[in-house]
Design a protein around this motif. Structure first.
Motif, PDB file in Angstrom:
ATOM      1  N   ASN A 160      -4.110  -3.632   2.441  1.00  0.00           N
ATOM      2  CA  ASN A 160      -5.365  -2.934   2.677  1.00  0.00           C
ATOM      3  C   ASN A 160      -6.500  -3.701   2.016  1.00  0.00           C
ATOM      4  O   ASN A 160      -6.338  -4.218   0.905  1.00  0.00           O
ATOM      5  CB  ASN A 160      -5.290  -1.506   2.132  1.00  0.00           C
ATOM      6  CG  ASN A 160      -6.621  -0.771   2.202  1.00  0.00           C
ATOM      7  OD1 ASN A 160      -7.331  -0.702   1.216  1.00  0.00           O
ATOM      8  ND2 ASN A 160      -6.956  -0.254   3.367  1.00  0.00           N
ATOM      9  N   VAL A 177       0.852  -1.189   0.000  1.00  0.00           N
ATOM     10  CA  VAL A 177       0.000   0.000   0.000  1.00  0.00           C
ATOM     11  C   VAL A 177       0.892   1.246   0.000  1.00  0.00           C
ATOM     12  O   VAL A 177       1.653   1.451   0.945  1.00  0.00           O
ATOM     13  CB  VAL A 177      -0.918   0.036   1.237  1.00  0.00           C
ATOM     14  CG1 VAL A 177      -1.888   1.209   1.154  1.00  0.00           C
ATOM     15  CG2 VAL A 177      -1.679  -1.278   1.379  1.00  0.00           C
ATOM     16  N   THR A 236      -5.340  -3.566   6.690  1.00  0.00           N
ATOM     17  CA  THR A 236      -6.025  -2.394   7.237  1.00  0.00           C
ATOM     18  C   THR A 236      -7.371  -2.186   6.551  1.00  0.00           C
ATOM     19  O   THR A 236      -7.574  -2.610   5.413  1.00  0.00           O
ATOM     20  CB  THR A 236      -5.180  -1.122   7.053  1.00  0.00           C
ATOM     21  OG1 THR A 236      -4.968  -0.890   5.655  1.00  0.00           O
ATOM     22  CG2 THR A 236      -3.845  -1.247   7.755  1.00  0.00           C
ATOM     23  N   GLU A 237      -8.257  -1.511   7.259  1.00  0.00           N
ATOM     24  CA  GLU A 237      -9.541  -1.085   6.694  1.00  0.00           C
ATOM     25  C   GLU A 237      -9.777   0.351   7.142  1.00  0.00           C
ATOM     26  O   GLU A 237      -9.896   0.612   8.341  1.00  0.00           O
ATOM     27  CB  GLU A 237     -10.691  -1.969   7.147  1.00  0.00           C
ATOM     28  CG  GLU A 237     -12.033  -1.514   6.579  1.00  0.00           C
ATOM     29  CD  GLU A 237     -13.190  -2.419   6.963  1.00  0.00           C
ATOM     30  OE1 GLU A 237     -14.347  -1.979   6.870  1.00  0.00           O
ATOM     31  OE2 GLU A 237     -12.926  -3.582   7.364  1.00  0.00           O
TER      32      GLU A 237
END
Length: 239
Positions: free
Chosen positions: A62, A7, A84-85
């Motif tokens: 992500n 990311v 991740t969110e």
């Protein structure tokens, strides 16, 4: 500690906060400018064999930018994957802290405190604007529901006309974008690189704001200056 980032915004966050731990990053990870790591392909098509060969302790990803089958394949190879969110600005700060801690950071970086402070009371347009936010053309695609960029704009006084759309990034013909009667069109420079000559000409007579995609869509060190940078661009488009 050896980390591979899939990311771009997380690559920047880790590189400036925990120097030396990044072993690999995607071809799109262009911050910091002097980053020297093994490149592992794109966010949607990473070279899994290259990642495995780097023997990372952790891969950071992500849920939107990366594909679940790729992440599952890395897990099957015995590699830990942190996903991740982030759909709203407030989510960014604890998620960034979680990522940095997992990458070995011993303390919270100053830029993260500055970013949280900047968003606690961001500058807001004097009059709210209803906007169309293209992210691609040929075909035209716009921000729809439940996006981080849409939440960023809403906190600065810009309401995404298509925030209630069933899709997160709907394809909408140009005539329908016009029919929505936007008071503003917001053009980020990524993922499509809209410019003064490529995008605004399709909306003659409407205020058009060209904004930094990094400040609109990345959650990382850019969050600290994003409210100011974006608001300046939005205000300039309406004067």
């Amino acid at each position: 500690m050896r980390v591979v980032s899939l990311v771009p915004s997380l690559t920047e966050a880790v590189a400036v906060s925990v120097p030396g731990v990044l072993a690999g990053a995607t071809d799109w990870c262009d911050r910091p400018a002097d980053l020297e790591v093994t490149r592992v392909g794109g966010t949607k098509n990473p070279k899994l064999d290259r990642i495995v060969a780097l023997a990372p302790d952790l891969v950071i990803a992500n849920e939107e930018e990366n594909r679940a089958p790729d992440l599952d394949a890395l897990r099957a190879a015995g590699i830990e994957v942190l996903v991740t969110e982030v759909r709203e600005v407030p989510q960014a700060f604890p998620e960034l802290a979680r990522v940095l801690s997992a990458c070995g950071a011993r303390e919270r970086p100053r830029w993260l405190d500055e970013a949280e402070a900047a968003w606690s009371s961001p500058p807001v347009l004097a009059e709210r604007a209803a906007a169309v936010v293209p992210i691609w053309r040929r075909p035209w695609m716009v921000l729809g529901r439940d996006t981080f960029a849409g939440d960023v704009l809403a906190r600065l006084g810009v309401d995404n006309i298509h925030a209630g759309h069933a899709d997160r990034y709907p394809r909408i013909p140009l005539d329908e974008l016009w029919a929505a009667a936007p008071g503003l069109v917001v053009f980020p420079d990524e993922p499509y690189r809209f410019t003064a000559d490529d995008g605004p000409e399709a909306f003659p007579g409407l205020p058009c704001a060209l904004v930094s995609g990094r400040h609109l869509t990345w959650y990382g060190p850019s969050l600290a200056e994003a409210p100011r940078v974006l608001t300046e661009a939005l205000r300039a488009a309406r004067t």
